[in-house]
Design a protein around this motif. Sequence first.
Motif, PDB file in Angstrom:
ATOM      1  N   HIS A  71      11.022 -12.298  10.384  1.00 33.50           N
ATOM      2  CA  HIS A  71      11.690 -11.279   9.573  1.00 33.50           C
ATOM      3  C   HIS A  71      11.512 -11.593   8.099  1.00 33.50           C
ATOM      4  CE1 HIS A  71      13.739  -9.272  12.866  1.00 33.50           C
ATOM      5  NE2 HIS A  71      13.912 -10.446  13.392  1.00 33.50           N
ATOM      6  N   HIS A  72      10.262 -11.569   7.611  1.00 29.30           N
ATOM      7  CA  HIS A  72      10.105 -11.820   6.193  1.00 29.30           C
ATOM      8  C   HIS A  72      10.028 -10.489   5.464  1.00 29.30           C
ATOM      9  CE1 HIS A  72       6.074 -11.627   8.027  1.00 29.30           C
ATOM     10  NE2 HIS A  72       5.770 -10.941   6.947  1.00 29.30           N
ATOM     11  N   ALA A  73      10.420 -10.512   4.218  1.00 23.36           N
ATOM     12  CA  ALA A  73      10.405  -9.285   3.434  1.00 23.36           C
ATOM     13  C   ALA A  73       8.970  -8.961   3.037  1.00 23.36           C
ATOM     14  CB  ALA A  73      11.253  -9.469   2.179  1.00 23.36           C
ATOM     15  N   ILE A  74       8.700  -7.648   2.922  1.00 18.81           N
ATOM     16  CA  ILE A  74       7.353  -7.218   2.545  1.00 18.81           C
ATOM     17  C   ILE A  74       7.453  -6.423   1.265  1.00 18.81           C
ATOM     18  CG2 ILE A  74       6.467  -7.157   4.870  1.00 18.81           C
ATOM     19  CD1 ILE A  74       6.962  -4.101   4.710  1.00 18.81           C
ATOM     20  N   LYS A  75       6.322  -6.318   0.579  1.00 16.35           N
ATOM     21  CA  LYS A  75       6.314  -5.461  -0.600  1.00 16.35           C
ATOM     22  C   LYS A  75       5.935  -4.065  -0.149  1.00 16.35           C
ATOM     23  CE  LYS A  75       4.101  -6.106  -4.384  1.00 16.35           C
ATOM     24  NZ  LYS A  75       3.104  -6.651  -5.310  1.00 16.35           N
ATOM     25  N   ALA A  76       6.879  -3.124  -0.264  1.00 16.52           N
ATOM     26  CA  ALA A  76       6.630  -1.803   0.313  1.00 16.52           C
ATOM     27  C   ALA A  76       5.527  -1.064  -0.418  1.00 16.52           C
ATOM     28  CB  ALA A  76       7.911  -0.984   0.280  1.00 16.52           C
TER      29      ALA A  76
END
Lengths: 133, 81, 497
Positions: A71-76
């Motif tokens: 669950h890592h954050a992504i750059k949208a």
Amino acid sequence: MLEFIISKYNFWFYVILMMIGLYAMLAKRNLVKKLIGMNIFQTAIILFYVSIGVKAGKVHVPIIIGGHGTHHAIKAADYLNPLPHVLMLTAIVVSIATTGVALAVLILIYRRYKTLNEDEILAIRQAGRETGA
Amino acid sequence: MIWQLDFLILIFVIICAVAAINIRDLLSAVIILGAFSFFMCLLWTEMGAIDVAFTEASVATAISTLLFVGAIYKTTRRSKD
Amino acid sequence: MAQQFPALIITIPLLAALFTVPLGTLNRRFCYPWLMFIMAAVLSMAIVICGRVITFGPISYHMGGWQPPWGIEYRIDQLNALMLVLISGAGLLGAIYSGPSFKKEIDGRQTLASSLYLLMITGLMGIVITGDLFNIFVFLEIASLSGYGLIASGGNDAPFATFRYIIMGTIGASCYLLGVGYLYISTGSLNLMDLHRLLPELYHSRVILTAGALMLVGIALKMALFPLHAWLPEAYYEAPSAVSGVAAPLYTKVAGYLMIRILYNLFDPGFFTEVFPITTILSWAAVFALLIGSIYAIAQTDLKKMLCYSVIAQVGYIVLGIALANRAGFSGAILTIINEVFTKACIFMATGAIIYRIGDSRIEHLGHLFRRMPITMLAFIVGVFSMIGIPPTCGFFSKLYLIFGCVEAGQWVFIAALLLSTILNVVYFFRVIKVACFEDPQPDYERKEPYPEITMEEAPIGLLLPVVSAAAMILITGLGSHWIMVNLITPIIPAGF
């Protein structure tokens, strides 16, 4: 002006496809050709929706490689917009369902009138109305 | 999204659409409609919409062409325009 | 439990439609009680939701727990609750009607017809309950597809009329979808309330104008507004009686509700009166619909076809009320929707009962009908009075408010058109009543052949009960119109009227 046309050519093509479909629905006399026109018409609208989500430059398709369970954050901003794709899944299925229903109705029409040409069907109905009335 | 490939597939799509509505033999018209759907599927893949692409490939290209061919088998293959 | 009713009211008919097919394959006679049971459950849920909305104000239900505008929101205010009660009420009447009617007209296919009937009710209720624009398109297509299937199961000429309806209906729904796409591409949101907040700063842009125009054309096609009405008469004439008894009251009125939502809840009232004068165009189209629908109806020789043209005229009333854009006109439009659902249900179902007994519905075959089927004809006459606008039926109050709205807007031509169309209504309906109720006035000494023997053979109770209930509801909504105005209509009049 020229770059205005060239940079948005997807939208021009969807308008051309939609008009081809509309022409077939209105001007062709055979009922199957009308259905083919309806199919082209609805596919053109799906082309419009999918073109909404396209971004220029180096963007990723919205799949996270190797991301199952993490669950890592992504750059949208690096990914294409996936919302129109989801809406169009429903629209494709609706188009196929309408085609299926229309084809079933077409078989019923052929059983009764023995022809699939709209002019001949209208002539048969008019003759039936005159003898029956 | 490679714009040259996009442009080329769109040209093919328009050719298929115009051909599908102008051919008199209904079975050929339906097969060309299947080719139209297939080119659309390539277009979706190239634009990055792969879920739409495989939905279109399985549902519109396969099932819709089958439904049309089944209907033409039960009715008539000839048409006057 | 009552918290989850907004989701249950859509899920229960949808699952029931799937379960009808194995149930009917077991034994065909199970379909009719199953249909009535499900529709009664749906109606009770709709009444509970309506009660809660009247007491507590608008309800907002988030599907799946996701917050709007990322998730789908069901926002139920008084107009939604009213439409839910109307649709489930008409659905219950149609379900009771469908037992004997399906057995007479489409025997052997009741299972599939009942399944499609439940899908149609699901679709219609989904349109009025949801607050998300793309969800409206999905439910619109569900309702339309099941409608196509039901209408095509009718008699000899139904498939061709259905094919025309399919082509035109698909163009309409695709135009609506295109309008939603244009709104999405400029704002990024699909939720009605969210768009209402986001749109005012974009009113000068051409994309929003095109979006509004496309959505309105799509809805006008589904609603059979004047130039786009050609699919309606043949499609509803060829449909089986139970189907036209439910479809004719409901489809066009749900599309009318959709027009109210798009014009006044999505775009502000100011947008469509100042930036782009769509209300002028709509009101003139409505006036033409009123007059031309009535004139076409006078020319018909068949009762059911005449009623189909009368539907086109009544759509004109609703759009006129919407396009007047003031308090009285808007109230008149909503009262017309309420009136139309029950009146058309009553009249179409009475015509179906006449077809059940006599065989067809041509006007010259309707002689001595008042002596053969007195209860049906009494209900028919109550329906006719509501169409014309005689107190205390609901039709009188709806026409009164429409005329008040025209006076307030200063449009005297519209008042003349309304009154003229009322007189045309009288002409074509009273022609039917004259043939059915009154005998040929011949004195006894001139009569050559003896009096015909007429025995009373009324329609079966399954057909009579919905007709009489619809007529009773016309009178009840008429007498209770003040309560409806205060509790249901006044809270939803858009601000700025």
